[in-house]
Design a protein around this motif. Structure first.
Motif, PDB file in Angstrom:
ATOM      1  N   TRP A 211       5.452  -3.200   6.057  1.00 45.75           N
ATOM      2  CA  TRP A 211       5.114  -3.123   7.393  1.00 45.75           C
ATOM      3  C   TRP A 211       5.735  -1.613   8.065  1.00 45.75           C
ATOM      4  O   TRP A 211       5.057  -1.013   9.046  1.00 45.75           O
ATOM      5  N   TRP A 212       7.132  -1.882   7.972  1.00 38.90           N
ATOM      6  CA  TRP A 212       7.729  -0.477   8.398  1.00 38.90           C
ATOM      7  C   TRP A 212       7.072   1.095   7.625  1.00 38.90           C
ATOM      8  O   TRP A 212       6.874   1.828   8.610  1.00 38.90           O
ATOM      9  N   PHE A 213       6.730   0.759   6.531  1.00 36.30           N
ATOM     10  CA  PHE A 213       6.196   1.889   6.095  1.00 36.30           C
ATOM     11  C   PHE A 213       4.888   2.384   6.648  1.00 36.30           C
ATOM     12  O   PHE A 213       4.606   3.599   6.953  1.00 36.30           O
ATOM     13  N   PHE A 214       4.040   1.560   6.659  1.00 38.59           N
ATOM     14  CA  PHE A 214       2.586   1.347   7.383  1.00 38.59           C
ATOM     15  C   PHE A 214       2.784   2.044   8.826  1.00 38.59           C
ATOM     16  O   PHE A 214       2.151   2.819   9.303  1.00 38.59           O
ATOM     17  N   LEU A 215       3.875   1.430   9.627  1.00 37.44           N
ATOM     18  CA  LEU A 215       3.979   1.941  11.213  1.00 37.44           C
ATOM     19  C   LEU A 215       4.341   3.376  11.179  1.00 37.44           C
ATOM     20  O   LEU A 215       3.854   4.004  12.209  1.00 37.44           O
ATOM     21  N   PHE A 216       5.285   3.882  10.356  1.00 35.61           N
ATOM     22  CA  PHE A 216       5.452   5.078  10.524  1.00 35.61           C
ATOM     23  C   PHE A 216       4.645   6.197   9.836  1.00 35.61           C
ATOM     24  O   PHE A 216       4.784   7.277  10.152  1.00 35.61           O
ATOM     25  N   ARG A 217       3.998   5.586   8.898  1.00 36.23           N
ATOM     26  CA  ARG A 217       3.016   6.448   8.639  1.00 36.23           C
ATOM     27  C   ARG A 217       1.712   6.632   9.729  1.00 36.23           C
ATOM     28  O   ARG A 217       1.394   7.741   9.645  1.00 36.23           O
TER      29      ARG A 217
ATOM     30  N   SER B  22      -0.353  -0.013  -5.005  1.00 33.26           N
ATOM     31  CA  SER B  22      -0.701   1.299  -4.865  1.00 33.26           C
ATOM     32  C   SER B  22      -1.929   1.443  -4.218  1.00 33.26           C
ATOM     33  O   SER B  22      -2.371   2.451  -3.396  1.00 33.26           O
ATOM     34  N   SER B  23      -2.777   0.349  -3.901  1.00 31.74           N
ATOM     35  CA  SER B  23      -3.810   0.437  -3.166  1.00 31.74           C
ATOM     36  C   SER B  23      -3.634   0.489  -1.679  1.00 31.74           C
ATOM     37  O   SER B  23      -4.277   0.931  -0.916  1.00 31.74           O
ATOM     38  N   GLN B  24      -2.684  -0.237  -1.451  1.00 27.18           N
ATOM     39  CA  GLN B  24      -2.012  -0.264  -0.003  1.00 27.18           C
ATOM     40  C   GLN B  24      -1.692   1.216   0.554  1.00 27.18           C
ATOM     41  O   GLN B  24      -1.955   1.386   1.579  1.00 27.18           O
ATOM     42  N   VAL B  25      -1.310   1.742  -0.665  1.00 29.75           N
ATOM     43  CA  VAL B  25      -0.678   3.167  -0.205  1.00 29.75           C
ATOM     44  C   VAL B  25      -1.780   4.149  -0.086  1.00 29.75           C
ATOM     45  O   VAL B  25      -1.829   4.915   0.923  1.00 29.75           O
ATOM     46  N   THR B  26      -2.821   4.001  -0.833  1.00 32.37           N
ATOM     47  CA  THR B  26      -3.905   4.971  -0.954  1.00 32.37           C
ATOM     48  C   THR B  26      -4.814   4.420   0.188  1.00 32.37           C
ATOM     49  O   THR B  26      -5.774   5.422   0.380  1.00 32.37           O
ATOM     50  N   GLY B  27      -5.141   3.085   0.350  1.00 36.09           N
ATOM     51  CA  GLY B  27      -6.034   2.556   1.307  1.00 36.09           C
ATOM     52  C   GLY B  27      -5.612   2.467   2.677  1.00 36.09           C
ATOM     53  O   GLY B  27      -5.760   3.358   3.605  1.00 36.09           O
ATOM     54  N   LEU B  28      -4.595   1.357   2.911  1.00 34.93           N
ATOM     55  CA  LEU B  28      -4.278   1.183   4.200  1.00 34.93           C
ATOM     56  C   LEU B  28      -3.304   2.105   4.892  1.00 34.93           C
ATOM     57  O   LEU B  28      -3.317   2.599   6.062  1.00 34.93           O
TER      58      LEU B  28
ATOM     59  N   ALA C 217      -2.998   5.243   4.023  1.00 39.38           N
ATOM     60  CA  ALA C 217      -3.845   6.375   4.236  1.00 39.38           C
ATOM     61  C   ALA C 217      -4.698   6.337   5.545  1.00 39.38           C
ATOM     62  O   ALA C 217      -4.835   7.401   6.360  1.00 39.38           O
ATOM     63  N   ALA C 218      -5.367   5.125   5.532  1.00 35.17           N
ATOM     64  CA  ALA C 218      -6.239   4.936   6.871  1.00 35.17           C
ATOM     65  C   ALA C 218      -5.421   5.011   8.343  1.00 35.17           C
ATOM     66  O   ALA C 218      -5.887   5.426   9.144  1.00 35.17           O
TER      67      ALA C 218
ATOM     68  N   GLY D 219     -11.579  10.322   6.662  1.00 33.54           N
ATOM     69  CA  GLY D 219     -10.794   9.240   6.409  1.00 33.54           C
ATOM     70  C   GLY D 219     -11.639   7.929   6.419  1.00 33.54           C
ATOM     71  O   GLY D 219     -11.223   6.859   5.779  1.00 33.54           O
ATOM     72  N   ILE D 220     -12.887   7.624   7.082  1.00 30.97           N
ATOM     73  CA  ILE D 220     -13.654   6.538   7.154  1.00 30.97           C
ATOM     74  C   ILE D 220     -14.909   6.534   5.986  1.00 30.97           C
ATOM     75  O   ILE D 220     -14.916   5.544   5.150  1.00 30.97           O
ATOM     76  N   SER D 221     -15.614   7.390   6.080  1.00 29.60           N
ATOM     77  CA  SER D 221     -16.576   7.590   5.088  1.00 29.60           C
ATOM     78  C   SER D 221     -16.446   8.003   3.895  1.00 29.60           C
ATOM     79  O   SER D 221     -16.812   7.397   2.587  1.00 29.60           O
ATOM     80  N   GLY D 222     -15.168   8.726   3.552  1.00 33.48           N
ATOM     81  CA  GLY D 222     -14.655   9.082   2.390  1.00 33.48           C
ATOM     82  C   GLY D 222     -14.200   7.963   1.354  1.00 33.48           C
ATOM     83  O   GLY D 222     -14.828   7.752   0.308  1.00 33.48           O
ATOM     84  N   PRO D 223     -13.293   7.054   1.769  1.00 31.48           N
ATOM     85  CA  PRO D 223     -13.012   5.977   1.069  1.00 31.48           C
ATOM     86  C   PRO D 223     -14.151   5.055   0.645  1.00 31.48           C
ATOM     87  O   PRO D 223     -14.382   4.366  -0.346  1.00 31.48           O
ATOM     88  N   ILE D 224     -15.042   4.727   1.685  1.00 31.34           N
ATOM     89  CA  ILE D 224     -16.280   3.869   1.385  1.00 31.34           C
ATOM     90  C   ILE D 224     -17.253   4.622   0.417  1.00 31.34           C
ATOM     91  O   ILE D 224     -17.824   3.885  -0.384  1.00 31.34           O
TER      92      ILE D 224
END
Length: 492
Positions: A123-129, A67-73, A75-76, A423-428
């Motif tokens: 990796w496929w999901f990340f690429l096409f996001r 779940s954190s990869q979806v909302t973190g990586l 999303a980034a 996208g950068i300052s928000g999660p941080i």
């Protein structure tokens, strides 16, 4: 004839005035539907991805992802794609035209969304996001450029606000659709989330079909030496509107002389935006950063606040988000006309300041323990009612206060700044504050967002351009313009 050629490479024309004096018509609705409704798809997809994160991480979803990869990586990567796409496509939009690029960027967006639906590995999901974001970033530059150049001056403010605010119509649909997608009694775990992406593709294909009938911007054609095509486009529009209304259109007022050029160098664009129009650049930067901080102060902690402080079940937060999204859309819808009547400076500064003050009030009430899940949602709706109109006016501002030749690149640059800031300052910053479960940290998150929004409102009060009901050529003289009979020119 509205076009004469005093010498080769120079054209004197009334085409901008002819476009601005048009009454609202069915043709203009075609522009709004063909170009503007893509934000509904964007809102739907972004909301769905956030809401189905927990499902994607479950065994049986078809993906080995957390779940954190979806909302973190993921999303980034979407944010990185949007920022890079805006800059890449924005430059091409100014160089090769609005229509060519708004067809290509939508195709990229739809193709990447469709391939996301068939993801078989992380990796496929990340690429096409990333590629989905790359396409949507280009949409912002190409679409806002075309809309501003095709919509008459007296309607430009409200149309821009409503179109950019329609993102939240999609967000409502995405919140409700995710409830269905997460219901395993209706759809299997590995099917529901895929169908939500597929639905977006189907809707996007319908928009693509409508978009084929949207013409190239006559203003862009003029500058790039294609005045005969520009004349044909405008004459066709005028003929349709006269047939619809059953009467002749009034004569246009004023002409402009253009020294035509096939392309404008990037150095000239950069110098124009950041030197000649530096006050307007400060304004655009302030507006985008302000709205990014306010929205992230609320949205990054939205689900965590409801679940941790008010015991709202995680699978019920979608209902609350749908309510907030409705409030977001109602702001531009109900306040949009005032940006054309009361004026840009008053409305931009007041929407920013009011939303910031309301968020300060919400922070105080939350800190006092005076709110429930329902009343907190009501407070958020009030804040975002004004903030959404303000945020939409940020896109309106950067799309109309810079010269024609720099328009798409200006939109792309300030969009990239705002998106990167969120996208950068928000999660941080905000995710950490609202995720601790401490009241004081959440109050601080609200206060930071409110303070930056209010600061942007003060900048707007000083620097906002009175662009209401004025031709784009009057607000910012085209770099290729030689002479004009259209009234006073705006100063940088």
């Amino acid at each position: 004839m509205s076009i004469t050629a005093p010498r080769p490479g120079t054209v004197t024309t009334a085409i901008p005035a002819r476009l601005d004096r048009l009454p609202w018509s069915r043709w203009h609705w075609t522009i709004v539907i063909g170009l503007g409704t893509v934000w509904i798809l964007d809102g739907l997809e972004v909301t769905v991805v956030g809401n189905i994160a927990s499902r994607l991480s479950e065994p049986g979803s078809g993906l080995a992802i957390s779940s954190s990869q979806v909302t973190g990586l993921a999303a980034a990567l979407y944010v990185a794609g949007a920022c890079s796409g805006a800059l890449f496509w924005g430059r091409l939009t100014d160089r090769f035209g609005r229509k060519k690029l708004f067809m290509i960027t939508l195709a990229v967006y739809l193709g990447a969304t469709a391939l996301t639906a068939v993801s078989f590995n992380s990796w496929w999901f990340f690429l096409f996001r990333f590629l989905t974001g790359f396409g949507i970033g280009g949409e912002y530059a190409a679409i806002n450029s075309a809309i501003d150049e095709l919509i008459p001056a007296q309607f430009r403010g409200r149309v821009d606000l409503i179109i950019n605010g329609s993102f939240w119509v999609g967000a409502v649909g995405g919140a409700l659709l995710s409830i269905i997608a997460l219901n395993t009694a209706i759809l299997p775990k590995d099917v529901g989330w895929r169908l939500t992406f597929a639905l977006g593709v189907v809707l996007g294909l319908v928009i693509l079909l409508v978009r084929r009938h949207v013409p190239e911007s006559p203003r862009w054609l003029l500058i790039h030496g294609r005045e005969q095509e520009a004349e044909q486009v405008v004459s066709g529009i005028e003929q349709r509107i006269e047939e619809e209304r059953g009467e002749r259109l009034p004569e246009p007022e004023g002409t402009i002389t253009i020294h035509q050029r096939e392309s404008i160098g990037f150095g000239i664009i950069a110098r124009t935006v950041f030197h000649d129009y530096r006050r307007r650049s400060v304004l655009g930067f302030s507006l985008f950063i302000g709205q990014a901080f306010l929205y992230n102060a609320i949205t990054f902690g939205f689900g965590a606040i409801l679940t941790k402080f008010f015991d709202v079940p995680a699978d019920h937060t979608g209902y609350y988000f749908a309510v907030i999204a409705i409030g977001n859309f109602m702001g531009p819808l109900l306040l949009g006309k005032l940006f054309d009547t009361v004026g840009r400076r008053v409305m931009i500064s007041s929407t920013y300041l009011i939303s910031g003050v309301l968020l300060f009030g919400t922070a105080w009430l939350f800190g006092q323990g005076s709110l429930s899940a329902g009343t907190l949602t009501a407070c958020w709706c009030a804040v975002l009612f004004f903030a959404s109109a303000g945020a939409s006016s940020a896109y309106l501002t950067v799309s109309e206060v810079f010269p024609m030749e720099t328009r798409a690149m200006s939109i792309a640059f300030f969009y990239a700044i705002g998106t990167a800031a969120g996208g950068i300052s928000g999660p941080i910053l905000f995710a950490d504050l609202t995720g601790t479960g401490k009241v004081a940290d959440t109050v601080l998150a609200f206060q930071i967002g409110a303070a930056v929004m209010c600061a942007a409102g003060l900048v707007a009060a000083l620097l906002a351009v009175r662009a209401e009901r004025r031709s784009l050529e009057d607000i910012a003289r085209p770099l290729t313009a030689a002479t004009t009979t259209r009234g006073a020119q705006a100063t940088p």
